[in-house]
Motif scaffolding. Structure first.
Motif, mmCIF file in Angstrom:
data_model
loop_
_atom_site.group_PDB
_atom_site.id
_atom_site.type_symbol
_atom_site.label_atom_id
_atom_site.label_comp_id
_atom_site.label_asym_id
_atom_site.label_seq_id
_atom_site.Cartn_x
_atom_site.Cartn_y
_atom_site.Cartn_z
ATOM 1 N N PRO B 19 120.807 80.146 93.849
ATOM 2 C CA PRO B 19 121.235 80.356 92.457
ATOM 3 C C PRO B 19 122.656 79.859 92.202
ATOM 4 O O PRO B 19 122.906 79.117 91.252
ATOM 5 N N THR B 20 123.589 80.241 93.079
ATOM 6 C CA THR B 20 124.963 79.794 92.902
ATOM 7 C C THR B 20 125.052 78.281 93.007
ATOM 8 O O THR B 20 125.714 77.625 92.205
ATOM 9 N N PHE B 21 124.359 77.733 93.988
ATOM 10 C CA PHE B 21 124.454 76.301 94.213
ATOM 11 C C PHE B 21 123.872 75.517 93.041
ATOM 12 O O PHE B 21 124.438 74.510 92.603
ATOM 13 N N ALA B 23 123.661 76.468 89.889
ATOM 14 C CA ALA B 23 124.614 76.552 88.775
ATOM 15 C C ALA B 23 125.831 75.682 89.048
ATOM 16 O O ALA B 23 126.381 75.051 88.145
ATOM 17 N N PHE B 24 126.220 75.630 90.295
ATOM 18 C CA PHE B 24 127.382 74.845 90.702
ATOM 19 C C PHE B 24 127.149 73.345 90.465
ATOM 20 O O PHE B 24 128.042 72.613 90.043
ATOM 21 N N ILE B 26 125.160 72.143 88.144
ATOM 22 C CA ILE B 26 125.193 71.939 86.697
ATOM 23 C C ILE B 26 126.615 72.079 86.147
ATOM 24 O O ILE B 26 127.072 71.294 85.334
ATOM 25 N N GLY B 27 127.299 73.086 86.625
ATOM 26 C CA GLY B 27 128.594 73.414 86.043
ATOM 27 C C GLY B 27 129.750 72.660 86.656
ATOM 28 O O GLY B 27 130.840 72.640 86.094
ATOM 29 N N PHE B 28 129.526 72.033 87.811
ATOM 30 C CA PHE B 28 130.659 71.359 88.431
ATOM 31 C C PHE B 28 130.335 69.977 89.006
ATOM 32 O O PHE B 28 130.941 68.989 88.612
ATOM 33 N N VAL B 29 129.379 69.920 89.919
ATOM 34 C CA VAL B 29 129.186 68.668 90.671
ATOM 35 C C VAL B 29 128.802 67.509 89.757
ATOM 36 O O VAL B 29 129.456 66.460 89.757
ATOM 37 N N VAL B 30 127.758 67.709 88.935
ATOM 38 C CA VAL B 30 127.317 66.625 88.048
ATOM 39 C C VAL B 30 128.400 66.256 87.025
ATOM 40 O O VAL B 30 128.742 65.075 86.893
#
Lengths: 278, 284
Positions: B19-21, B23-24, B26-30
């Protein structure tokens, strides 16, 4: 102890004066929130008396123009939901990272660390566009956005905590036949409670006051958080209605101050945890 | 070597880490990777991006407003870091002595940190314009007024935060070392400068790091207090990037290039500071 200090009273008087100066900007807003708007920019320091005094007029206008109570509600929805989601997901993730500790876990951890040094401006455009595209441009969608962008600090603090928990505790529970989720929620979470409170405070302070992320992501016709509503008051009505502005500022500050008075101890601990670990 | 607990936990990755990964991503890496890519493109929306190489960067570096914002931000950061840390340390030092009402003072000084930057900006707009009205000026009259206005606002806000960290550091100091200095006949000043300050280096590094990065990233207060007026003369870096991006059509790529440069500056500061902190910890 106190007999060692030479001038305790002089310092108390000194700090009392400094404290008064310190809260003066906010007191000034409070005074001006009862003043007729025409007088605010010219007689900023005058006490509202006679025809300057307008009672709660500014408050009525301010709340009407900004729909401040709705904004307050949306801010609560965004903050509470995001913080809860962050706490649950990142604490689980941090435990997994520390206990598994293979190259995947290590790589994941480094990515989260990297996240902490990236300023929001770097991703503001792409993140808001992406949120639009996949339908996260609602207060509920922001829960996921905040979990994603805010994961770094939370994971970092939580991994530090988990490293201090003896693994034997979990292994003995495992031998007794407890399932993995049960071990986490019944054994690990209670031990982690102090740092969960700290992270909750840090993330709540950030998300409650955040302006740019919700401003760029949310649909402004439907959802405004408090910071956005106040910024709109300036942007949307040509010359600012200073009376309404002062009233809105006070209404936005009061709940925070009340919250602060109740949770001071935890807030200060949370800040320290963030500083020492981050 | 993976422990027994580690082995059974690993199989639960879908519940614990995913779940964290996700969201991570979507919210950060991309967004981060796309941000880097877009800084090399000409675009106004994500779909019409055309690769053009480094010309956004040369345009960003040729923009006098960008350099103005850069020096403005650097000057702002240096001045506020000095003021905030010196005052915060002094206040913390005094408040750890036996002063009546120390906890109340501590709470009052910290309070501004709980209030959002936008709100603080408007609070200070009222105060500073109220004072400047006596001379028929306003905070947006010149970049210099805006600069010192922001310095005051930022110091007022940050001193309480750093003071908390310094107080914690001071309370964790080994009392016997200070006492030994007393016994050896050191006066108050000698104890402070030769014993206390060196022992406080870890707290000092943390606080300067926080004031430097927060100063660099300051946006909300700038937006509310001066909004860059007059004619972008009071823009800090973050606001300059925002306005290049959303204020000037056709400059989205340049704005994104500025954002990448901004990220690199913040990252370099963070890494240098981290090095300093770790080397100190080894030495201590």
């Amino acid at each position: 102890m106190s007999d060692k200090v030479k001038h305790p009273w002089i310092w108390t008087v000194f700090f009392t004066l400094v404290s008064l100066v310190w809260i003066f900007p906010i007191v000034l807003v409070l005074i001006n929130s009862f003043k007729q708007k025409a007088y605010i920019s010219h007689d900023t320091f005058a006490i509202p008396r006679g025809k300057m005094f307008v009672g709660l007029d500014n408050y009525r206008r301010g709340v009407e123009q900004t729909d401040l109570f709705a904004s307050f509600g949306w801010t609560v929805v965004v903050t509470v939901g995001s913080v809860l989601l962050i706490l649950i997901c990142t604490s689980m993730c941090a435990w997994w990272i520390v206990r598994v500790n293979n190259w995947v876990a290590k790589a994941l951890y480094l990515l989260f660390l990297f996240n902490m040094i990236v300023p929001f401006q770097m991703v503001m455009f792409t993140l808001s566009k992406l949120a639009d595209m996949i339908g996260l441009n609602t207060p509920w969608g922001l829960w996921i956005v905040y979990l994603g962008f805010g994961a770094g600090l939370a994971v970092f603090i939580f991994t530090g905590t988990v490293k201090g928990i003896p693994e034997e505790l979990e292994e003995s529970a495992m031998i007794d036949g407890a399932s993995v989720p049960r071990i986490f929620f019944q054994i690990v979470v209670p031990i982690m409670r102090p740092s969960i409170v700290s992270v909750a405070i840090l993330e709540a302070m950030w998300i409650w006051n955040d302006f740019l992320l919700p401003y760029l992501t949310l649909d402004m016709r439907k959802y405004k958080t408090i910071s956005i509503a106040i910024q709109y008051l300036k942007g949307g009505y040509g010359s600012i209605d200073m009376g309404a502005m002062m009233a809105c500022l006070i209404l936005a500050i009061i709940p925070i101050v009340i919250f602060y008075l109740f949770c001071q101890k935890y807030i200060i601990k949370g800040v320290l945890a963030g500083a020492v670990k981050g | 070597m993976i422990s027994m607990a580690g082995k059974s936990i690993r199989r639960w990755w879908a519940l614990f880490a995913l779940p964290t990964f996700a969201a991570f991503i979507i919210g950060f890496v991309v967004p981060f990777v796309m941000g880097i890519y877009l800084s090399l493109c000409k675009f106004s929306t994500v779909t019409d991006a055309k690769f053009i190489g480094f010309s956004n960067y040369s345009k960003a570096l040729a923009d006098p407003e960008f350099w103005h914002a850069m020096w403005y931000t650097i000057a702002f950061t240096i001045i506020t870091t000095l003021i905030v840390n010196i005052i915060a340390f002094s206040v913390a030092y005094m408040l750890t002595k036996a002063i009546h009402g120390a906890t109340i003072f501590r709470s009052i000084f910290f309070m501004p940190n709980l209030i959002g930057g936008i709100i603080l900006g408007y609070v200070w707009l009222l105060l500073l314009n109220g004072v400047l009205a006596k001379w028929g000026r306003s905070i947006t009259y010149s970049g210099t007024y805006g600069f010192w206005g922001m310095v005051m606002l930022y110091c007022w806000q940050q001193i309480g935060y750093m003071m908390i960290i310094y107080i914690a550091g001071l309370q964790a100091l080994p009392g016997d070392v200070i006492e030994a200095a007393h016994v050896d006949g050191a006066n108050g000043r000698q104890t402070l400068f030769d014993v206390t300050l060196p022992l406080m280096m870890p707290s000092i590094t943390v606080c300067t790091f926080l004031t430097i990065t927060n100063g660099f990233k300051m946006f909300d207060q700038n937006l509310a207090l001066t909004n860059g007026a007059p004619s972008n003369k009071s823009e800090l870096l973050a606001l300059n990037i925002y306005r290049t991006f959303y204020g000037r059509a056709g400059f989205e790529g340049v704005g994104q290039a500025k954002a990448v440069i901004f990220f690199i500056i913040v990252a370099v500061i963070a890494v240098i500071q981290n090095r300093l902190t770790t080397s100190r910890e080894v030495a201590a």
